[in-house]
Scaffold this motif. Structure first.
Motif, PDB file in Angstrom:
ATOM      1  N   ILE A  21       0.861  -1.175   0.000  1.00 56.98           N
ATOM      2  CA  ILE A  21       0.000   0.000   0.000  1.00 56.98           C
ATOM      3  C   ILE A  21       0.901   1.229   0.000  1.00 56.98           C
ATOM      4  O   ILE A  21       1.809   1.337   0.813  1.00 56.98           O
ATOM      5  CB  ILE A  21      -0.886   0.023   1.254  1.00 56.98           C
ATOM      6  N   PHE A  22       0.637   2.105  -0.902  1.00 55.29           N
ATOM      7  CA  PHE A  22       1.432   3.324  -0.948  1.00 55.29           C
ATOM      8  C   PHE A  22       0.591   4.478  -0.440  1.00 55.29           C
ATOM      9  O   PHE A  22      -0.625   4.456  -0.531  1.00 55.29           O
ATOM     10  CB  PHE A  22       1.888   3.601  -2.373  1.00 55.29           C
ATOM     11  N   GLU A  23       1.266   5.448   0.060  1.00 54.61           N
ATOM     12  CA  GLU A  23       0.553   6.626   0.524  1.00 54.61           C
ATOM     13  C   GLU A  23       1.076   7.831  -0.219  1.00 54.61           C
ATOM     14  O   GLU A  23       2.144   7.793  -0.810  1.00 54.61           O
ATOM     15  CB  GLU A  23       0.756   6.803   2.029  1.00 54.61           C
ATOM     16  N   LYS A  24       0.324   8.876  -0.102  1.00 57.07           N
ATOM     17  CA  LYS A  24       0.725  10.105  -0.802  1.00 57.07           C
ATOM     18  C   LYS A  24       2.100  10.538  -0.310  1.00 57.07           C
ATOM     19  O   LYS A  24       2.416  10.433   0.876  1.00 57.07           O
ATOM     20  CB  LYS A  24      -0.294  11.198  -0.509  1.00 57.07           C
ATOM     21  N   ASP A  25       2.877  10.994  -1.242  1.00 56.22           N
ATOM     22  CA  ASP A  25       4.228  11.495  -0.978  1.00 56.22           C
ATOM     23  C   ASP A  25       5.228  10.403  -0.633  1.00 56.22           C
ATOM     24  O   ASP A  25       6.338  10.709  -0.220  1.00 56.22           O
ATOM     25  CB  ASP A  25       4.222  12.562   0.131  1.00 56.22           C
ATOM     26  N   ASP A  26       4.832   9.180  -0.777  1.00 59.66           N
ATOM     27  CA  ASP A  26       5.819   8.103  -0.652  1.00 59.66           C
ATOM     28  C   ASP A  26       6.776   8.196  -1.831  1.00 59.66           C
ATOM     29  O   ASP A  26       6.354   8.440  -2.961  1.00 59.66           O
ATOM     30  CB  ASP A  26       5.122   6.734  -0.708  1.00 59.66           C
ATOM     31  N   LYS A  27       8.020   7.978  -1.530  1.00 56.03           N
ATOM     32  CA  LYS A  27       8.983   7.932  -2.624  1.00 56.03           C
ATOM     33  C   LYS A  27       8.997   6.509  -3.158  1.00 56.03           C
ATOM     34  O   LYS A  27       9.185   5.562  -2.393  1.00 56.03           O
ATOM     35  CB  LYS A  27      10.371   8.277  -2.098  1.00 56.03           C
ATOM     36  N   VAL A  28       8.786   6.386  -4.434  1.00 54.75           N
ATOM     37  CA  VAL A  28       8.778   5.049  -5.013  1.00 54.75           C
ATOM     38  C   VAL A  28       9.681   5.007  -6.228  1.00 54.75           C
ATOM     39  O   VAL A  28      10.159   6.032  -6.709  1.00 54.75           O
ATOM     40  CB  VAL A  28       7.352   4.593  -5.400  1.00 54.75           C
ATOM     41  N   GLU A  29       9.837   3.815  -6.694  1.00 51.49           N
ATOM     42  CA  GLU A  29      10.729   3.593  -7.810  1.00 51.49           C
ATOM     43  C   GLU A  29      10.019   2.595  -8.704  1.00 51.49           C
ATOM     44  O   GLU A  29       9.454   1.624  -8.204  1.00 51.49           O
ATOM     45  CB  GLU A  29      11.991   2.962  -7.230  1.00 51.49           C
ATOM     46  N   ALA A  30      10.029   2.849  -9.988  1.00 54.38           N
ATOM     47  CA  ALA A  30       9.398   1.900 -10.888  1.00 54.38           C
ATOM     48  C   ALA A  30      10.369   0.747 -11.123  1.00 54.38           C
ATOM     49  O   ALA A  30      11.560   0.971 -11.357  1.00 54.38           O
ATOM     50  CB  ALA A  30       9.047   2.576 -12.200  1.00 54.38           C
ATOM     51  N   ILE A  31       9.882  -0.460 -10.998  1.00 54.53           N
ATOM     52  CA  ILE A  31      10.778  -1.593 -11.186  1.00 54.53           C
ATOM     53  C   ILE A  31      10.403  -2.415 -12.405  1.00 54.53           C
ATOM     54  O   ILE A  31      11.087  -3.334 -12.777  1.00 54.53           O
ATOM     55  CB  ILE A  31      10.791  -2.506  -9.944  1.00 54.53           C
ATOM     56  N   GLU A  32       9.280  -2.076 -12.995  1.00 54.41           N
ATOM     57  CA  GLU A  32       8.875  -2.814 -14.173  1.00 54.41           C
ATOM     58  C   GLU A  32       8.337  -1.830 -15.190  1.00 54.41           C
ATOM     59  O   GLU A  32       8.039  -0.678 -14.859  1.00 54.41           O
ATOM     60  CB  GLU A  32       7.749  -3.803 -13.811  1.00 54.41           C
ATOM     61  N   GLY A  33       8.176  -2.303 -16.380  1.00 54.79           N
ATOM     62  CA  GLY A  33       7.577  -1.473 -17.412  1.00 54.79           C
ATOM     63  C   GLY A  33       8.569  -0.472 -17.964  1.00 54.79           C
ATOM     64  O   GLY A  33       9.749  -0.473 -17.637  1.00 54.79           O
ATOM     65  N   GLU A  34       8.044   0.405 -18.796  1.00 57.57           N
ATOM     66  CA  GLU A  34       8.950   1.298 -19.507  1.00 57.57           C
ATOM     67  C   GLU A  34       9.524   2.385 -18.612  1.00 57.57           C
ATOM     68  O   GLU A  34      10.496   3.042 -18.971  1.00 57.57           O
ATOM     69  CB  GLU A  34       8.222   1.914 -20.705  1.00 57.57           C
ATOM     70  N   MET A  35       8.908   2.591 -17.459  1.00 59.84           N
ATOM     71  CA  MET A  35       9.414   3.621 -16.566  1.00 59.84           C
ATOM     72  C   MET A  35      10.498   3.087 -15.639  1.00 59.84           C
ATOM     73  O   MET A  35      10.880   3.743 -14.673  1.00 59.84           O
ATOM     74  CB  MET A  35       8.271   4.174 -15.703  1.00 59.84           C
ATOM     75  N   ARG A  36      10.928   1.891 -15.877  1.00 65.18           N
ATOM     76  CA  ARG A  36      11.819   1.218 -14.937  1.00 65.18           C
ATOM     77  C   ARG A  36      13.001   2.093 -14.518  1.00 65.18           C
ATOM     78  O   ARG A  36      13.668   2.711 -15.328  1.00 65.18           O
ATOM     79  CB  ARG A  36      12.348  -0.062 -15.555  1.00 65.18           C
ATOM     80  N   GLY A  37      13.227   2.114 -13.238  1.00 62.14           N
ATOM     81  CA  GLY A  37      14.372   2.842 -12.722  1.00 62.14           C
ATOM     82  C   GLY A  37      14.100   4.295 -12.424  1.00 62.14           C
ATOM     83  O   GLY A  37      14.957   4.990 -11.894  1.00 62.14           O
ATOM     84  N   VAL A  38      12.913   4.771 -12.745  1.00 62.08           N
ATOM     85  CA  VAL A  38      12.615   6.179 -12.519  1.00 62.08           C
ATOM     86  C   VAL A  38      12.087   6.362 -11.104  1.00 62.08           C
ATOM     87  O   VAL A  38      11.277   5.577 -10.623  1.00 62.08           O
ATOM     88  CB  VAL A  38      11.569   6.663 -13.551  1.00 62.08           C
ATOM     89  N   ALA A  39      12.584   7.399 -10.470  1.00 67.90           N
ATOM     90  CA  ALA A  39      12.096   7.699  -9.119  1.00 67.90           C
ATOM     91  C   ALA A  39      10.817   8.508  -9.224  1.00 67.90           C
ATOM     92  O   ALA A  39      10.727   9.446 -10.010  1.00 67.90           O
ATOM     93  CB  ALA A  39      13.147   8.480  -8.355  1.00 67.90           C
ATOM     94  N   LEU A  40       9.846   8.137  -8.461  1.00 73.54           N
ATOM     95  CA  LEU A  40       8.540   8.776  -8.532  1.00 73.54           C
ATOM     96  C   LEU A  40       8.053   9.117  -7.135  1.00 73.54           C
ATOM     97  O   LEU A  40       8.565   8.600  -6.144  1.00 73.54           O
ATOM     98  CB  LEU A  40       7.524   7.840  -9.199  1.00 73.54           C
ATOM     99  N   ILE A  41       7.075   9.989  -7.119  1.00 72.90           N
ATOM    100  CA  ILE A  41       6.440  10.296  -5.845  1.00 72.90           C
ATOM    101  C   ILE A  41       4.954  10.014  -5.992  1.00 72.90           C
ATOM    102  O   ILE A  41       4.323  10.447  -6.966  1.00 72.90           O
ATOM    103  CB  ILE A  41       6.671  11.758  -5.443  1.00 72.90           C
ATOM    104  N   VAL A  42       4.407   9.300  -5.046  1.00 75.01           N
ATOM    105  CA  VAL A  42       3.002   8.927  -5.135  1.00 75.01           C
ATOM    106  C   VAL A  42       2.139  10.161  -4.938  1.00 75.01           C
ATOM    107  O   VAL A  42       2.338  10.933  -3.988  1.00 75.01           O
ATOM    108  CB  VAL A  42       2.664   7.859  -4.079  1.00 75.01           C
ATOM    109  N   GLU A  43       1.216  10.348  -5.830  1.00 75.56           N
ATOM    110  CA  GLU A  43       0.320  11.492  -5.717  1.00 75.56           C
ATOM    111  C   GLU A  43      -1.005  11.031  -5.109  1.00 75.56           C
ATOM    112  O   GLU A  43      -1.468  11.577  -4.122  1.00 75.56           O
ATOM    113  CB  GLU A  43       0.100  12.088  -7.108  1.00 75.56           C
ATOM    114  N   ARG A  44      -1.565  10.028  -5.704  1.00 76.89           N
ATOM    115  CA  ARG A  44      -2.760   9.463  -5.083  1.00 76.89           C
ATOM    116  C   ARG A  44      -2.912   8.023  -5.534  1.00 76.89           C
ATOM    117  O   ARG A  44      -2.260   7.585  -6.485  1.00 76.89           O
ATOM    118  CB  ARG A  44      -4.008  10.284  -5.430  1.00 76.89           C
ATOM    119  N   MET A  45      -3.768   7.336  -4.841  1.00 78.63           N
ATOM    120  CA  MET A  45      -3.934   5.930  -5.129  1.00 78.63           C
ATOM    121  C   MET A  45      -5.397   5.702  -5.464  1.00 78.63           C
ATOM    122  O   MET A  45      -6.279   6.037  -4.682  1.00 78.63           O
ATOM    123  CB  MET A  45      -3.539   5.144  -3.890  1.00 78.63           C
TER     124      MET A  45
END
Lengths: 1071, 183
Positions: free
Chosen positions: A470-494
């Protein structure tokens, strides 16, 4: 859902309403056969009615009215006209649709009844009728199955259509209502059938049953009847034995949909919705002998209300043989549950049991689970009405009463019990062909194995979606699959659908763009080296530092160095949360808390240092760290520990919560709190902040003799203090007592010399009786009599210390002195020169027997003047923050009597004290001055000293600024020393005033450093080394002959032998 | 290799009446040196040395009613050791265990986990000699060695700073061995 009756005897009103309903949603009815033309007309009319063209074609008088007024009136007229037109349209449409409906009905009747019924026509009309619904169902299916739409727009469209079509199908007020009629439990189907029969019979009689339908759903005990009026329903239900029509109820409109909702996986029977059980599922038994045991569902019946389960039997063979009768068996069960064990017929027979063979007991009632079971026809071993096959117990049970709700969560261990290879059972068993016989069984085993593999990998048997992170807003995440792989992201909403919308973290071109990601494509972005807390799983609650991230069996894991105990654990990434919290473990596990003292098997005693989720880490009295489960613990010893009193190196009482100072070890001089005590073992906690990274959370074990109590008494309310209700008063008086009466007797602590002594009462009622002093005040003492079991309080004048025998000493001290004496005699043998060189030794021996006034208090020893002042109280924290290591050496060097009871009674000490004589050594040597001052300082630092010391002016401290740090006594020019970083150096120059020393490093001798002497650590000389000795104010070179634990025997260069406190001996640097 | 930072800081101290007198300021300065040097100031880092305490930097004190002590604010300049993530440091090995290597740079303690070691070292803990040995026995990391490491993470406490480091990257690892004469 079963529709038993579809009442097609039409009710014209109903159809009319339906059409009206359709017209409310004109765009949907476009494809319906019904009211087609009407709708399009309405649409057209509405357009023309409101649009501009009407303005031009005005009618009647309005044409002649002037423009200004015209505007308003025109509007009015327009509205009226439009309304009128609509009304006409409405009527028109209704009539038309009525006509159409009638036509259709006639047609239909013809189709079904007429001899010239055209099959193709029927099919076509049916098709037309149901086309719309099937289309809907298709859409619903797609959406419910979560088939992803290739295009987002398409998805949105489908979703909206989904919602709209659902809405369109929802019942409205105009539709027939539902009534729920209670019926006999289990006879729902029967009731509906009889209702249908009744309807048929009544129709034949010519009476119309005005109901639309009747049905039974998965709800037990009720059937539903659809009708437009309640009396109709009552009439239908009347006279049917199975129905209790008097308590029927109308289903509220909002619940009507729910009544007929079905789950999509209807293939597993009705129960799938209710309790989710399927064949092959795991469950737990909720009662009786097998309560809590894992079982596997092998067959389901009665719509999921009964099930055949497979269990590992719990048979108590021995109890069966012992108490073959029925009597008392239940008690045996109640007392203890037999262990899980596979059934073995030969064993039972051998034990005298009666095993028969027959088919699985078939439940007579229809729908029983065993009827759906392929294996039911096999030959089972039957023992005491229970059927066994291949060692397992098979039972038909009621799902609701016998099985627990909720997930079974089988553990690996439990699952393993269900994997018994047929090969294992096969040859020995009566059925060698079992493998061939049960292909289904084999399959089951395979899936079982798969499950176990899953579990072994730590995934559990739940479907993976359930455990998705479960992710929450403003969690720092990282894409591990798909074309965005390796990109650092921030959760905006779920989104509830499981799609996470993320912002890009540091990609400028993606600013403001929300990227939809699926949860499994994301991973929390926590870097190696960050401090985390484990939120879930086996190690929940642990905190630590991430050492490594990686993938283990397809799972993203992190290796973590825990804060407590410095262990390495591997946890799943989804369980990890960044946090600066430092865990002290769980609060409690099965009643065991942190720092509880517990008794382990074989008499070991340990203190809990960490509470994990399943086990405890304990520190045993031998200093070993062990992991134990709560079940292994015999009991807690907290109360015993609180009562426990042990003696420290100064013969003072040590108990829980006391503050003590370590005497030896690498942390000598450090302060520690007694957390727990057991006999002579103390569990101590470092009084240093930031102890969290220390193993065991700063807890360690020492023998009570290796420490001494800090301050006078750590706690004012000792047993002795409170005993006579005098409390602090005693302490104050005692100081006066010391000054006046004690004749400068060396008294370092508040303990009365009488306490613990064997005395004889020489006056009064108890004259002549002997006893031990348990408490003393300035005027009175309490004596526990040897002869009688009581204590008496006597004036001090009335008692006399028993002289001569060992009774004159505290008993423990006596024992230790005997040991000391033995040690001494061996010393004499090994070092013969002692007797020659120091004739004083001979003089000293009588001390053992005859008690001279000075020696009655062995711990105080030979009284040097300084002893009068409590500056030398053994409790001065010699270390202090600046000089942790060199301090004790100093203390020993300058104050020989200070080192405790052993040394006092060791005659070897005497030459040393002789060399310094009775001279006020301490006031002379600068070191001792410093020492005094220093101790004053450290007292000021620890507030606990202040109160008890208030009366002695020497200790009037609160000097917030500490005077200069003291120097080690061994610090002389040329001595070898070790720096704190481990480098060896040579002292070149000493500045006694500043306590600074200039040293040259061994490695690079050209390099000199100036540093406080407190930072230097003495290099311990070995026997044979050239040493430099500080003896009082004299410094001389010598050769170290041997080392006796705290003394060194040296041969001075002028040929003289000396015994010097070892800590005052410095090795001469040979570089 | 280590970077230090020079900062102006303020130390608030209580001065006991017994030190009031002509040499009070010297006393105060001494005290600042003694109390602050070697301490950890949380995020600021470790105070390595107090470079200067000027006379004018000692404020006029305020007498406390209860104790008679004087509260003085002292401004001082100090050299700080403040580790940063990804900083490369030379550290001395303090202790070696099967979990990894405990090192220190002055007052700062850095842990190098075995996971943060090159592959050929990762399983090379030798309990007999208390050292980490590479597969080819070329590299031996034991107590008193100097290793060059990169900080992976820094945790600032109020009383201490701890860090974890790695020697897995290029140009990191053992740089001097106590047996082959080092520092």
């Amino acid at each position: 859902m079963k529709r038993a009756i579809k009442d097609n005897t039409t009710n014209s009103k109903s159809y009319k309403d339906k059409s009206a309903f359709n017209h409310d949603y004109p765009e949907q009815s476009a494809d319906g056969a019904l009211g087609d033309g009407g709708t399009s007309r309405v649409a057209f009319k509405t357009r023309t009615g409101l649009g501009k063209p009407t303005k031009r074609s005005r009618l009647g008088i309005s044409r002649y009215i002037d423009d200004m007024a015209e505007e308003e009136e025109e509007e009015d007229n327009n509205e009226k006209l439009a309304a009128a037109r609509l009304r006409v349209d409405e009527e028109d449409r209704e009539m038309r649709s009525e006509i159409q409906r009638q036509d259709r009905r006639r047609n239909q009747e013809n189709f079904f009844e007429g001899s010239d019924a055209d099959v193709a026509g029927v099919v076509k009309s049916l098709h037309e009728r149901y086309q719309r619904t099937t289309q809907l169902v298709h859409d619903l299916d797609d959406i419910d199955e979560g088939i992803p739409y290739a295009d987002k727009a398409h998805a949105a469209l489908a979703a909206s259509r989904h919602a709209a079509t659902r809405q369109a199908n929802a019942p409205s007020l105009a539709d027939p209502r539902l009534w729920a009629i209670p019926c006999k439990l289990g006879c729902e189907r029967e009731a509906v059938l009889s209702l249908m029969n009744k309807c048929a019979a009544m129709t034949c009689e010519g009476t119309q049953m005005r109901i639309c339908s009747a049905m039974t759903t998965s709800l037990r005990g009720f059937i539903y009847v659809e009708s437009r009026s309640e009396p109709d329903v009552r009439m239908v239900a009347k006279g049917l034995r199975l129905l209790r029509s008097w308590s029927m109820k109308m289903v509220p409109m909002v619940d009507m949909v729910a009544v007929l909702s079905t789950s999509l996986d209807a293939s597993y029977g009705y129960a799938s919705k209710r309790n989710g059980l399927r064949i092959g599922d795991w469950a737990r038994v909720s009662r009786d002998t097998y309560r809590g045991d894992l079982c596997r569902i092998v067959a389901l019946g009665n719509g999921g209300s009964s099930a055949v389960i497979m269990l590992v039997p719990r048979l108590d063979v021995s109890s069966d043989t012992a108490e073959a009768g029925v009597f008392g068996r239940k008690d045996a069960f109640r007392k203890m549950r037999p262990p899980m064990r596979l059934f073995n017929a030969s064993e039972i027979i051998a034990a005298g049991g009666n095993v028969t063979q027959r088919r699985f007991r078939l439940n007579t009632s229809a729908g029983s689970a065993s009827q759906n079971w392929a294996l039911a026809d096999e030959t089972f071993d039957v023992f005491e009405n229970a059927s066994y096959l291949k060692g397992y117990l098979y039972k038909e049970v009621n799902v609701t009463t016998m099985l627990k709700r909720g997930g079974a969560d089988p553990t690996l261990d439990e699952l393993q019990r269900f994997v018994i290879d047929t090969q294992e059972m096969g040859p020995g068993d009566n059925e060698p062909s079992s493998v061939v016989k049960y292909p289904a069984d084999d399959e089951q085993k395979r899936s079982l194995k798969a499950q176990i593999e899953l579990l072994a990998r730590g995934r559990g048997t739940q479907d993976p979606t359930q455990k998705s992170p479960i992710f929450e807003k403003d969690d720092k995440v990282e894409a591990i699959e798909g074309e965005m792989r390796g990109v650092a992201l921030i959760v905006e909403r779920m989104a509830p659908s499981g799609i996470v919308y993320c912002r890009a973290f540091d990609e400028p071109q993606l600013r403001g763009v929300l990227i939809p990601m699926e949860t499994h494509q994301l991973l929390k972005s926590i870097q190696v080296g960050s401090h985390i807390k484990v939120q879930d799983g086996k190690y929940a609650g642990q905190t630590g530092v991430i050492l490594e991230r990686g993938v283990l069996d397809g799972d993203h894991v992190a290796v973590i160095l825990t804060d407590s105990g410095g262990r390495e654990i591997t946890v799943r990434f989804s369980h990890v949360q960044e946090s600066s919290e430092i865990s002290k473990g769980l609060d409690a596990l099965e009643g065991y808390e942190l720092h509880d003292i517990v008794l382990l098997p074989l008499g070991a005693v340990a203190v809990v240092t960490y509470v994990a989720s399943e086990d405890l880490e304990v520190l045993t009295s031998r200093g070993n760290l062990r992991t134990v489960r709560p079940a292994e613990i015999t009991r807690k010893l907290n109360q015993e520990s609180a009562r426990n009193i042990s003696l420290d190196s100064k013969d003072e009482h040590v108990r829980e919560t006391d503050l003590v100072i370590l005497d030896d070890g690498q942390n000598a001089g450090a302060l520690a709190t007694v957390v727990r005590a057991h006999r002579a073992s103390l569990w101590l906690l470092n009084v240093i902040s930031g102890a969290t990274t220390i193993p065991c959370g700063g807890l360690f074990v020492k023998k009570s003799r290796q420490v001494h109590v800090a301050g006078d008494r750590a706690t004012g309310s000792t047993l002795a203090d409170t005993y006579m209700g005098l409390g602090k008063q005693r302490v104050v008086n005692e100081d006066q007592f010391n000054n006046k009466i004690a004749n400068n007797r060396g008294r370092s602590t508040g303990r009365d010399p009488f306490v613990g002594r064997t005395v004889r009462i020489c006056k009064g009622n108890y004259k002549g009786l002997a006893g031990i002093v348990t408490n003393a005040t300035t005027t009175h003492v309490t004596v526990e009599l040897h002869t009688r079991n009581r204590s008496v309080t006597q004036p001090r004048e009335c008692i006399k210390i028993v002289a001569g025998t060992a009774g004159g000493e505290p008993e423990l001290a006596v024992q230790r002195r005997i040991a000391e004496q033995e040690a001494y005699s061996t010393d004499l043998v090994s070092t013969p020169f002692l007797t020659q060189a120091t004739p004083l030794l001979g003089g000293a021996t009588p001390q053992y027997g005859a008690v001279t006034p000075h020696h009655t208090t062995p711990s105080r020893g030979t009284a040097t003047p300084t002893w009068g002042t409590p500056a030398y109280s053994s409790q001065t924290p010699r270390g202090g923050p600046q000089t942790p290591r060199s301090a004790p050496g100093h203390g020993k060097a300058t104050t020989p009597s200070y080192s405790g009871i052993e040394d006092v009674w060791r005659p070897r000490e005497l030459p040393n004290s002789k060399s310094s004589g009775k001279s006020p050594l301490h006031s002379m040597s600068p070191g001792s001055f410093n020492y005094l001052a220093f101790s004053g300082h450290s007292k000021a630092k620890s507030p606990m000293f202040d109160g008890s010391r208030a009366s002695t002016p020497t200790y009037q401290p609160p000097s917030v600024m500490p005077p200069t740090s003291k120097s080690g006594a061994w610090c002389v020019n040329g001595a070898e020393a070790e720096l704190e970083d481990g480098n060896i150096c040579k002292i070149i120059k000493i500045n006694a005033q500043k306590n600074m020393a200039t040293v040259a490093l061994k490695a690079t001798q050209a390099l000199t450093r100036s540093l406080p002497t407190s930072l230097l650590v003495r290099v311990k000389p070995k026997a044979g080394d050239k040493v430099r000795v500080v003896d009082g104010s004299a410094v001389y070179d010598a050769e170290l002959l041997s080392i006796e634990d705290s003394d060194g025997i040296i041969k001075v260069d002028n040929g003289e032998y000396k015994i010097i406190d070892f800590s005052a001996i410095a090795k001469v640097a040979d570089f | 290799m280590v970077f230090f930072y020079k900062t102006d800081l303020i130390y608030e101290m209580l001065l006991s009446p017994q030190y009031f007198g002509p040499s009070m300021k010297t006393r105060i300065k001494d005290e600042v040196n003694k109390q602050v040097e070697g301490k950890c100031l949380g995020r600021e880092g470790y105070v390595i040395a107090v470079t200067s305490v000027k006379d004018e930097d000692v404020d006029t004190g305020v007498v406390e009613y209860d104790t008679g002590c004087v509260a003085v604010n002292v401004r001082y300049a100090a050299i700080l050791l403040r580790p940063f993530k990804n900083e490369v440091l030379d550290a001395i090995v303090d202790d070696v265990s099967e979990l990894g290597v405990f090192t220190s740079v002055g007052p700062l303690h850095i842990f190098v986990s075995r996971h943060a070691m090159p592959e050929d070292l990762q399983n090379g803990f030798d309990a007999d000699s208390d050292a980490w040995l590479s597969d080819d026995k070329e590299v031996e990391i034991k107590k008193a060695c100097v290793i060059r490491l990169r900080l992976l993470g820094v945790m600032c406490d109020t009383t201490q700073i701890t860090a974890v480091g790695t020697i897995k990257d290029d140009f990191l690892g053992l740089i001097s061995h106590p047996d082959n004469q080092g520092f």
